[in-house]
Design a protein around this motif. Sequence first.
Motif, PDB file in Angstrom:
ATOM      1  N   VAL A 153       0.838  -1.198  -0.025  1.00 15.10           N
ATOM      2  CA  VAL A 153      -0.033  -0.124   0.203  1.00 15.10           C
ATOM      3  C   VAL A 153       0.856   1.408  -0.055  1.00 15.10           C
ATOM      4  O   VAL A 153       0.675   2.342  -0.619  1.00 15.10           O
ATOM      5  N   ASP A 154       1.910   1.256   0.525  1.00 11.02           N
ATOM      6  CA  ASP A 154       2.769   2.493   0.841  1.00 11.02           C
ATOM      7  C   ASP A 154       3.601   2.517  -0.566  1.00 11.02           C
ATOM      8  O   ASP A 154       3.783   3.865  -0.745  1.00 11.02           O
ATOM      9  N   SER A 155       3.958   1.555  -1.156  1.00 11.79           N
ATOM     10  CA  SER A 155       4.931   1.696  -2.496  1.00 11.79           C
ATOM     11  C   SER A 155       4.042   1.867  -3.878  1.00 11.79           C
ATOM     12  O   SER A 155       4.541   2.180  -4.760  1.00 11.79           O
ATOM     13  N   GLY A 156       2.727   1.682  -3.681  1.00 14.03           N
ATOM     14  CA  GLY A 156       1.965   1.896  -4.702  1.00 14.03           C
ATOM     15  C   GLY A 156       1.393   0.714  -5.379  1.00 14.03           C
ATOM     16  O   GLY A 156       1.212   0.386  -6.479  1.00 14.03           O
ATOM     17  N   CYS A 157       0.804  -0.434  -4.545  1.00  7.36           N
ATOM     18  CA  CYS A 157       0.285  -1.449  -4.925  1.00  7.36           C
ATOM     19  C   CYS A 157      -1.394  -0.910  -5.571  1.00  7.36           C
ATOM     20  O   CYS A 157      -1.818   0.214  -5.403  1.00  7.36           O
ATOM     21  N   LEU A 158      -1.968  -1.847  -6.621  1.00  4.03           N
ATOM     22  CA  LEU A 158      -3.205  -1.639  -7.176  1.00  4.03           C
ATOM     23  C   LEU A 158      -4.292  -1.699  -6.127  1.00  4.03           C
ATOM     24  O   LEU A 158      -4.305  -2.517  -5.374  1.00  4.03           O
ATOM     25  N   HIS A 159      -5.321  -0.679  -6.332  1.00  2.39           N
ATOM     26  CA  HIS A 159      -6.561  -0.888  -5.742  1.00  2.39           C
ATOM     27  C   HIS A 159      -7.706  -1.175  -6.663  1.00  2.39           C
ATOM     28  O   HIS A 159      -7.685  -0.610  -7.850  1.00  2.39           O
ATOM     29  N   TYR A 160      -8.602  -1.926  -6.430  1.00  3.90           N
ATOM     30  CA  TYR A 160      -9.851  -2.016  -7.341  1.00  3.90           C
ATOM     31  C   TYR A 160     -11.218  -1.987  -6.607  1.00  3.90           C
ATOM     32  O   TYR A 160     -11.362  -2.178  -5.402  1.00  3.90           O
ATOM     33  N   VAL A 161     -12.265  -1.850  -7.222  1.00  2.00           N
ATOM     34  CA  VAL A 161     -13.546  -1.765  -6.653  1.00  2.00           C
ATOM     35  C   VAL A 161     -14.161  -2.901  -7.323  1.00  2.00           C
ATOM     36  O   VAL A 161     -14.697  -3.119  -8.578  1.00  2.00           O
ATOM     37  N   PRO A 162     -14.319  -4.032  -6.382  1.00  2.00           N
ATOM     38  CA  PRO A 162     -14.796  -4.983  -7.050  1.00  2.00           C
ATOM     39  C   PRO A 162     -16.341  -5.127  -7.812  1.00  2.00           C
ATOM     40  O   PRO A 162     -17.234  -4.610  -7.128  1.00  2.00           O
ATOM     41  N   GLY A 163     -16.328  -5.670  -8.856  1.00  2.00           N
ATOM     42  CA  GLY A 163     -17.823  -6.047  -9.731  1.00  2.00           C
ATOM     43  C   GLY A 163     -17.999  -4.666 -10.396  1.00  2.00           C
ATOM     44  O   GLY A 163     -18.905  -4.369 -11.095  1.00  2.00           O
ATOM     45  N   ALA A 164     -17.252  -3.334 -10.375  1.00  2.00           N
ATOM     46  CA  ALA A 164     -17.507  -2.144 -10.986  1.00  2.00           C
ATOM     47  C   ALA A 164     -17.087  -2.319 -12.531  1.00  2.00           C
ATOM     48  O   ALA A 164     -17.552  -1.534 -13.212  1.00  2.00           O
ATOM     49  N   HIS A 165     -16.450  -3.331 -12.988  1.00  2.00           N
ATOM     50  CA  HIS A 165     -16.327  -3.379 -14.380  1.00  2.00           C
ATOM     51  C   HIS A 165     -17.436  -3.904 -15.241  1.00  2.00           C
ATOM     52  O   HIS A 165     -17.529  -3.997 -16.223  1.00  2.00           O
ATOM     53  N   LEU A 166     -18.361  -4.338 -14.398  1.00  2.00           N
ATOM     54  CA  LEU A 166     -19.836  -4.663 -14.900  1.00  2.00           C
ATOM     55  C   LEU A 166     -20.710  -3.357 -15.306  1.00  2.00           C
ATOM     56  O   LEU A 166     -21.778  -3.530 -15.911  1.00  2.00           O
ATOM     57  N   GLY A 167     -20.381  -2.373 -14.984  1.00  2.00           N
ATOM     58  CA  GLY A 167     -21.190  -1.030 -15.135  1.00  2.00           C
ATOM     59  C   GLY A 167     -20.292  -0.382 -16.280  1.00  2.00           C
ATOM     60  O   GLY A 167     -19.819  -1.036 -17.356  1.00  2.00           O
ATOM     61  N   PRO A 168     -20.786   0.807 -16.604  1.00  2.00           N
ATOM     62  CA  PRO A 168     -20.165   1.481 -17.791  1.00  2.00           C
ATOM     63  C   PRO A 168     -18.832   1.974 -17.895  1.00  2.00           C
ATOM     64  O   PRO A 168     -18.356   2.003 -16.666  1.00  2.00           O
ATOM     65  N   VAL A 169     -18.460   2.541 -18.995  1.00  2.00           N
ATOM     66  CA  VAL A 169     -17.256   3.118 -18.826  1.00  2.00           C
ATOM     67  C   VAL A 169     -17.602   4.681 -18.205  1.00  2.00           C
ATOM     68  O   VAL A 169     -18.525   5.263 -18.617  1.00  2.00           O
ATOM     69  N   LEU A 170     -16.799   5.010 -17.364  1.00  2.00           N
ATOM     70  CA  LEU A 170     -17.140   6.146 -16.498  1.00  2.00           C
ATOM     71  C   LEU A 170     -16.577   7.454 -16.916  1.00  2.00           C
ATOM     72  O   LEU A 170     -15.703   7.504 -17.833  1.00  2.00           O
ATOM     73  N   PRO A 171     -17.256   8.551 -16.757  1.00  2.00           N
ATOM     74  CA  PRO A 171     -16.512   9.920 -17.070  1.00  2.00           C
ATOM     75  C   PRO A 171     -15.136  10.160 -16.774  1.00  2.00           C
ATOM     76  O   PRO A 171     -15.036   9.639 -15.542  1.00  2.00           O
ATOM     77  N   HIS A 172     -14.218  10.414 -17.655  1.00  2.00           N
ATOM     78  CA  HIS A 172     -12.792  10.713 -17.045  1.00  2.00           C
ATOM     79  C   HIS A 172     -12.577  12.036 -17.635  1.00  2.00           C
ATOM     80  O   HIS A 172     -13.306  12.599 -18.266  1.00  2.00           O
ATOM     81  N   ARG A 173     -11.541  12.678 -17.238  1.00  2.00           N
ATOM     82  CA  ARG A 173     -10.862  13.840 -17.320  1.00  2.00           C
ATOM     83  C   ARG A 173      -9.100  13.640 -17.254  1.00  2.00           C
ATOM     84  O   ARG A 173      -8.729  12.948 -16.720  1.00  2.00           O
ATOM     85  N   HIS A 174      -8.484  14.820 -17.870  1.00  2.00           N
ATOM     86  CA  HIS A 174      -7.212  14.590 -17.818  1.00  2.00           C
ATOM     87  C   HIS A 174      -6.811  14.984 -16.407  1.00  2.00           C
ATOM     88  O   HIS A 174      -7.589  16.002 -15.603  1.00  2.00           O
ATOM     89  N   ILE A 175      -5.516  14.462 -15.885  1.00  2.00           N
ATOM     90  CA  ILE A 175      -5.162  14.832 -14.475  1.00  2.00           C
ATOM     91  C   ILE A 175      -4.878  16.629 -14.441  1.00  2.00           C
ATOM     92  O   ILE A 175      -4.467  16.879 -15.511  1.00  2.00           O
ATOM     93  N   ASP A 176      -5.495  16.881 -13.447  1.00  2.00           N
ATOM     94  CA  ASP A 176      -5.197  18.464 -13.340  1.00  2.00           C
ATOM     95  C   ASP A 176      -6.025  19.387 -14.190  1.00  2.00           C
ATOM     96  O   ASP A 176      -5.748  20.472 -14.425  1.00  2.00           O
ATOM     97  N   ASP A 177      -7.003  18.434 -14.806  1.00  2.00           N
ATOM     98  CA  ASP A 177      -7.887  19.182 -15.979  1.00  2.00           C
ATOM     99  C   ASP A 177      -6.801  19.733 -17.063  1.00  2.00           C
ATOM    100  O   ASP A 177      -7.278  20.759 -17.580  1.00  2.00           O
ATOM    101  N   ASP A 178      -5.736  19.228 -17.228  1.00  2.00           N
ATOM    102  CA  ASP A 178      -4.733  19.801 -18.159  1.00  2.00           C
ATOM    103  C   ASP A 178      -4.536  18.719 -19.459  1.00  2.00           C
ATOM    104  O   ASP A 178      -3.996  17.496 -19.224  1.00  2.00           O
ATOM    105  N   ASP A 179      -5.057  18.934 -20.707  1.00  2.00           N
ATOM    106  CA  ASP A 179      -5.171  17.755 -21.497  1.00  2.00           C
ATOM    107  C   ASP A 179      -3.656  17.887 -22.237  1.00  2.00           C
ATOM    108  O   ASP A 179      -3.382  16.850 -22.981  1.00  2.00           O
ATOM    109  N   ARG A 180      -2.755  18.481 -21.536  1.00  2.00           N
ATOM    110  CA  ARG A 180      -1.152  18.265 -22.114  1.00  2.00           C
ATOM    111  C   ARG A 180      -0.774  16.955 -21.274  1.00  2.00           C
ATOM    112  O   ARG A 180       0.391  16.581 -21.503  1.00  2.00           O
ATOM    113  N   ILE A 181      -1.386  16.783 -20.299  1.00  2.00           N
ATOM    114  CA  ILE A 181      -1.108  15.507 -19.297  1.00  2.00           C
ATOM    115  C   ILE A 181      -1.834  14.387 -19.758  1.00  2.00           C
ATOM    116  O   ILE A 181      -2.912  14.201 -19.995  1.00  2.00           O
ATOM    117  N   ARG A 182      -0.896  13.353 -20.190  1.00  2.00           N
ATOM    118  CA  ARG A 182      -1.803  11.987 -20.603  1.00  2.00           C
ATOM    119  C   ARG A 182      -2.464  11.073 -19.725  1.00  2.00           C
ATOM    120  O   ARG A 182      -3.310  10.566 -20.124  1.00  2.00           O
TER     121      ARG A 182
END
Length: 250
Positions: A153-182
């Motif tokens: 957890v301290d070094s950056g392991c993955l976290h998941y929400v069980p079952g959430a893959h059964l839903g839709p593709v969620l709204p996303h945005r670029h980090i910091d709302d900056d589309d120059r960030i991938r």
Amino acid sequence: MGAVETVIDEEHRAAFQADGFASLPRLVDDTELEWLRGVYDRLFSEHADFTTGDYFDIAGRQDSDRPARLPQIVRPEKFVPELVESAHFQRCRAIAAQLLDIPEDELDFYGHAILKPPNYGAATPWHQDEGYMDPRWRRRGLSIWTPLDEATVDSGCLHYVPGAHLGPVLPHRHIDDDDRIRGLVTDAVDPAAGVPVPLASGEAVVHALRAPHYAGPNLTDQTRRAYVLVFMGAAEEVADPEPRPWLDKD
């Protein structure tokens, strides 16, 4: 460490289908783990060049003066073809074929190497891999995430929400709302619902492309190296694709 287990069972398949992710048996033995670490370090030493398009900072702008906080190399197999000949790749492709019920020779793939530097490696915000994909095409696929260092957890392991893959593709945005960030982030996930999946080096976790996931910042003194393989079936054209405005470019 003991011998590598290469077989997945119905418990892995059931977890993948129900939860959208599943912890896997150890995929890499000690000898191959050391080889992968050497390849990985050489990639970041020799190909950390923003101008090529193969290397970028997921969490930052490429024109930033600060050190990359979440550097990534896409398609490392382009630089080291031996990666595709490795036992690790063969195991991962076999697992993908079993979980997707797609013959191995019909699977497309690509790799990417994600590095979290010690002490300042940024969080990988909540997102779905499918959020990066063109909605005009649908592809069944998965991602197999293998840490080359212990992922806590301290070094950056993955976290998941069980079952959430059964839903839709969620709204996303670029980090910091900056589309120059991938890097992308979704605000439509309750972080409290996330389940951490810590892994020892050489272990792995597999997740569906629509599974929301997150990895925290690296707060330790140890680099966290992760090697990821994505496998997908053939692309199918979507008659009425949903809008994904975060992918639109002027």
